[in-house]
Design a protein around this motif. Structure first.
Motif, short mmCIF file in Angstrom:
data_model
loop_
_atom_site.label_atom_id
_atom_site.label_comp_id
_atom_site.label_asym_id
_atom_site.label_seq_id
_atom_site.Cartn_x
_atom_site.Cartn_y
_atom_site.Cartn_z
N ALA A 88 -17.59 -0.86 20.99
CA ALA A 88 -18.64 -0.24 20.19
C ALA A 88 -18.37 -0.37 18.70
CB ALA A 88 -18.80 1.23 20.56
N ASN A 89 -17.19 -0.85 18.34
CA ASN A 89 -16.80 -0.96 16.93
C ASN A 89 -17.28 -2.30 16.38
OD1 ASN A 89 -15.63 -1.00 14.44
ND2 ASN A 89 -13.52 -0.94 15.17
N VAL A 90 -18.44 -2.30 15.70
CA VAL A 90 -18.99 -3.55 15.18
C VAL A 90 -18.29 -4.01 13.91
CG1 VAL A 90 -21.25 -3.24 16.25
CG2 VAL A 90 -20.84 -2.37 13.94
N GLU A 91 -17.36 -3.21 13.39
CA GLU A 91 -16.61 -3.62 12.21
C GLU A 91 -15.38 -4.45 12.58
OE1 GLU A 91 -17.62 -3.38 9.07
OE2 GLU A 91 -19.43 -2.57 9.97
N ALA A 92 -15.03 -4.48 13.86
CA ALA A 92 -13.91 -5.31 14.32
C ALA A 92 -14.45 -6.33 15.31
CB ALA A 92 -12.85 -4.43 14.98
N TRP A 93 -14.02 -7.56 15.16
CA TRP A 93 -14.47 -8.65 16.02
C TRP A 93 -13.26 -9.30 16.68
CZ3 TRP A 93 -19.51 -10.83 16.46
CH2 TRP A 93 -20.49 -10.11 15.77
N GLU A 94 -13.51 -9.90 17.83
CA GLU A 94 -12.45 -10.61 18.53
C GLU A 94 -12.90 -12.02 18.87
OE1 GLU A 94 -10.17 -6.98 20.81
OE2 GLU A 94 -11.44 -8.32 22.00
#
Length: 103
Positions: A23-29
């Motif tokens: 749910a954290n759209v500030e972190a991407w993988e």
């Protein structure tokens, strides 16, 4: 200074994916699976992912050198992205108006 480098061979194309971290759209993988079955996950913050995305977007396929029109278009797209990243809102609106299209 010597860097330790580990190289992997990525499996089939479908084994490469990217997206927000839950749910954290500030972190991407960026996620990869290797031919040997190892899973590699690289976590980027939103700004770094955006920078990677804009860099990759304009990079042509290796055969683009055979198509001068496509090569020129890709170079122009890269230039537009670079300029857009330092433009203010008024400059961006003006550029969008000049390019036309849908709002």
């Amino acid at each position: 200074m010597t860097l330790d480098v580990t190289r992997y061979i990525v499996g089939r194309t479908a084994s490469i994916s990217y997206g927000p971290t839950g749910a954290n759209v500030e972190a991407w993988e960026l996620r990869f699976s290797t031919r040997e079955g190892e899973r590699i996950v690289i976590r980027l913050d939103g700004a770094d992912m955006y920078e990677l995305w804009t860099e990759v977007r304009g990079v042509p396929w290796p055969t683009v050198h055979n198509d001068p029109e496509r090569r020129e278009k890709d170079e122009l797209v890269r230039e537009l992205v670079e300029r857009a990243n330092v433009a203010d809102a008024a400059q961006l609106r003006e550029a969008l108006d000049t390019l036309g299209g849908r709002e």
